[in-house]
Each structure stands twice: as structure tokens, then as C-alpha cells.
Design a protein around this motif. Structure first.
Motif, PDB file in Angstrom:
ATOM      1  N   GLN A  87      97.564 -18.196   4.065  1.00 52.05           N
ATOM      2  CA  GLN A  87      97.568 -19.022   2.860  1.00 52.05           C
ATOM      3  C   GLN A  87      96.934 -20.395   3.064  1.00 52.05           C
ATOM      4  O   GLN A  87      96.955 -21.229   2.168  1.00 52.05           O
ATOM      5  CB  GLN A  87      99.003 -19.190   2.348  1.00 52.05           C
ATOM      6  N   ALA A  88      96.378 -20.638   4.235  1.00 52.75           N
ATOM      7  CA  ALA A  88      95.787 -21.942   4.547  1.00 52.75           C
ATOM      8  C   ALA A  88      94.415 -22.100   3.891  1.00 52.75           C
ATOM      9  O   ALA A  88      93.793 -21.127   3.466  1.00 52.75           O
ATOM     10  CB  ALA A  88      95.658 -22.112   6.058  1.00 52.75           C
ATOM     11  N   THR A  89      93.951 -23.318   3.842  1.00 51.01           N
ATOM     12  CA  THR A  89      92.612 -23.616   3.361  1.00 51.01           C
ATOM     13  C   THR A  89      91.600 -23.042   4.338  1.00 51.01           C
ATOM     14  O   THR A  89      91.838 -23.005   5.547  1.00 51.01           O
ATOM     15  CB  THR A  89      92.427 -25.148   3.257  1.00 51.01           C
ATOM     16  N   LYS A  90      90.449 -22.608   3.822  1.00 52.03           N
ATOM     17  CA  LYS A  90      89.450 -22.013   4.707  1.00 52.03           C
ATOM     18  C   LYS A  90      89.042 -23.004   5.791  1.00 52.03           C
ATOM     19  O   LYS A  90      88.938 -24.203   5.553  1.00 52.03           O
ATOM     20  CB  LYS A  90      88.233 -21.529   3.930  1.00 52.03           C
ATOM     21  N   VAL A  91      88.834 -22.481   6.980  1.00 48.88           N
ATOM     22  CA  VAL A  91      88.446 -23.297   8.122  1.00 48.88           C
ATOM     23  C   VAL A  91      86.930 -23.386   8.208  1.00 48.88           C
ATOM     24  O   VAL A  91      86.363 -24.437   8.402  1.00 48.88           O
ATOM     25  CB  VAL A  91      89.013 -22.710   9.431  1.00 48.88           C
ATOM     26  N   SER A  92      86.260 -22.259   8.056  1.00 47.18           N
ATOM     27  CA  SER A  92      84.807 -22.252   8.164  1.00 47.18           C
ATOM     28  C   SER A  92      84.207 -21.141   7.324  1.00 47.18           C
ATOM     29  O   SER A  92      84.878 -20.193   6.938  1.00 47.18           O
ATOM     30  CB  SER A  92      84.374 -22.114   9.625  1.00 47.18           C
ATOM     31  N   THR A  93      82.938 -21.274   7.055  1.00 46.61           N
ATOM     32  CA  THR A  93      82.191 -20.320   6.238  1.00 46.61           C
ATOM     33  C   THR A  93      80.858 -20.036   6.912  1.00 46.61           C
ATOM     34  O   THR A  93      80.218 -20.938   7.428  1.00 46.61           O
ATOM     35  CB  THR A  93      81.925 -20.905   4.835  1.00 46.61           C
ATOM     36  N   ALA A  94      80.452 -18.786   6.899  1.00 39.00           N
ATOM     37  CA  ALA A  94      79.130 -18.414   7.402  1.00 39.00           C
ATOM     38  C   ALA A  94      78.437 -17.574   6.344  1.00 39.00           C
ATOM     39  O   ALA A  94      79.075 -16.787   5.661  1.00 39.00           O
ATOM     40  CB  ALA A  94      79.249 -17.624   8.699  1.00 39.00           C
TER      41      ALA A  94
END
Length: 93
Positions: free
Chosen positions: A38-45
Motif C-alpha cells: 500500500q506504499a507510494t511507488k518507489v520507482s518507475t521504469a
């Protein structure tokens, strides 16, 4: 989201081997990682797939991973098979 070891370990996604047919236009694959469901996204690729793409190289890390894909052009079309993610154990943070 998917996880390794029930979310107790980080994973590094090294590449994706796409399985798409009937590709018209380009597809964009977006990978999202989080440390907790449920956490905020850490990274995106981001990766781009065409009708001839055999592998998309990337490097992204997290405990939980999800992905989405979509056409990056109007009228884009594709049929998805089973994408393969090349994953390695990641280091602890």
C-alpha cells in the motif's frame, strides 16, 4: 502486485522478454515498484515494444512490482501472451 519471498526481499528486474503478437504501433510497458503493497511507488521504469522487439533491458528494484502496458499511438493494437521477467535477488535496503 507480485513479490518474492512474500515481500521480505528486494528484487532487481533486469529485463523483460515480451510475448505480443499482432502489434500495430509501439507499446509502452511501465514497471512500478514499492517496498510495501500500500506504499507510494518507489520507482518507475519504461520500455518500448515494437513488433520485432525480443528483449527490453532495464534495471529497477523493489519488494513489490506491478506493470501495465498500453499503446502509445492512436489505433494501436496488440495481443498479449506471457511476458517473461528476468529477475535477480536484490540487496537489502
Amino acid at each position: 502486485p507480485s513479490a518474492l519471498a512474500d515481500g521480505r526481499a528486494h528484487m532487481d528486474i533486469v529485463s523483460i522478454i515480451p510475448d505480443y503478437t499482432n502489434v500495430t504501433g509501439d507499446l509502452t510497458i511501465t514497471i512500478l515498484t514499492r517496498d510495501f503493497p500500500q506504499a507510494t511507488k518507489v520507482s518507475t521504469a519504461l520500455g518500448t515494444v515494437t513488433g520485432t522487439t525480443t528483449k527490453v533491458d532495464l534495471r529497477i528494484s523493489g519488494k513489490y512490482v506491478s506493470y501495465k502496458h498500453g499503446a502509445s499511438s492512436i489505433g494501436g493494437h496488440w495481443r498479449m501472451g506471457s511476458a517473461t521477467f528476468v529477475v535477480e535477488p536484490g540487496g537489502e535496503r
